[in-house]
Design an enzyme around this catalytic site. Structure first.
Site, PDB file in Angstrom:
ATOM      1  N   HIS A  33      -4.986   2.074  -6.814  1.00 20.64           N
ATOM      2  CA  HIS A  33      -4.780   3.327  -7.518  1.00 20.64           C
ATOM      3  C   HIS A  33      -4.424   2.975  -8.948  1.00 20.64           C
ATOM      4  O   HIS A  33      -3.264   2.733  -9.249  1.00 20.64           O
ATOM      5  CB  HIS A  33      -3.653   4.122  -6.855  1.00 20.64           C
ATOM      6  CG  HIS A  33      -3.924   4.438  -5.426  1.00 20.64           C
ATOM      7  ND1 HIS A  33      -4.703   5.505  -5.049  1.00 20.64           N
ATOM      8  CD2 HIS A  33      -3.556   3.828  -4.289  1.00 20.64           C
ATOM      9  CE1 HIS A  33      -4.774   5.539  -3.740  1.00 20.64           C
ATOM     10  NE2 HIS A  33      -4.093   4.542  -3.253  1.00 20.64           N
ATOM     11  N   ASN A  47       2.279   2.817  -2.131  1.00 17.59           N
ATOM     12  CA  ASN A  47       1.152   3.678  -2.439  1.00 17.59           C
ATOM     13  C   ASN A  47       1.565   4.666  -3.524  1.00 17.59           C
ATOM     14  O   ASN A  47       2.696   5.141  -3.536  1.00 17.59           O
ATOM     15  CB  ASN A  47       0.712   4.415  -1.171  1.00 17.59           C
ATOM     16  CG  ASN A  47      -0.623   5.056  -1.323  1.00 17.59           C
ATOM     17  OD1 ASN A  47      -0.802   5.933  -2.151  1.00 17.59           O
ATOM     18  ND2 ASN A  47      -1.581   4.637  -0.529  1.00 17.59           N
ATOM     19  N   ASN A  54       0.747   7.730  -4.014  1.00 17.06           N
ATOM     20  CA  ASN A  54       0.751   9.162  -3.691  1.00 17.06           C
ATOM     21  C   ASN A  54       2.106   9.829  -3.924  1.00 17.06           C
ATOM     22  O   ASN A  54       2.179  10.879  -4.554  1.00 17.06           O
ATOM     23  CB  ASN A  54       0.320   9.404  -2.248  1.00 17.06           C
ATOM     24  CG  ASN A  54      -1.151   9.175  -2.048  1.00 17.06           C
ATOM     25  OD1 ASN A  54      -1.883   8.927  -2.992  1.00 17.06           O
ATOM     26  ND2 ASN A  54      -1.593   9.234  -0.810  1.00 17.06           N
TER      27      ASN A  54
END
Length: 141
Positions: free
Chosen positions: A81, A123, A125
């Site tokens: 990401h 992550n 998110n």
């Protein structure tokens, strides 16, 4: 193949052409081949004998550098990401301030993973959700 990202046309609704140039440096491709060979070696460990099946990809018959390079190029997929392209900060390299406003452009804010200054260890998110919630608070005030 083009290098880098660029506009695909003049219209605001035209999607850009994106090329992250993952293998622009041959060292990156060589590192992937080394990693693939290491993963194969681990997969052949005797401790895994009860569970091992046949190698699915690239397949046991492919072991030469040229073939592995072609396989790695063909199967590249990004799970990463990317962050930091519009990072938050006050220094000359920062694009947005702590209120997510783009330096030098009034009325424009950025509220996505690009404002994260460096890659988080988890992550992205949850971090992006926090940024979105902060943006909603800022816009509501």
């Amino acid at each position: 193949m083009t290098r880098g990202s660029r506009p695909a046309g003049a219209g605001v609704d035209t999607a850009p052409v994106l090329n992250p140039n993952y293998y622009g440096d041959d060292h990156d491709l060589t590192t992937m081949i080394t990693g693939l060979r290491l993963a194969r070696k681990i997969g052949r460990a005797s401790a895994l004998d009860p569970w091992r099946g046949q190698e699915m990809g690239p397949g046991p018959g492919l072991d030469d550098d040229a073939g592995l390079r072609a396989y790695v190029r063909k199967t590249l997929a990004s799970y990463c990401h990317p962050v930091g392209t519009c990072r938050i900060g006050q220094d000359d390299m920062a694009v947005v301030d702590t209120d997510l406003r783009v330096h030098g452009i009034s009325g424009l804010r950025v509220a996505d993973g690009s404002v994260i200054p460096s890659i988080p260890s988890a992550n992205t998110n949850a971090t992006v959700y926090a940024i979105a919630e902060r943006a909603a608070e800022l816009l509501g005030s």
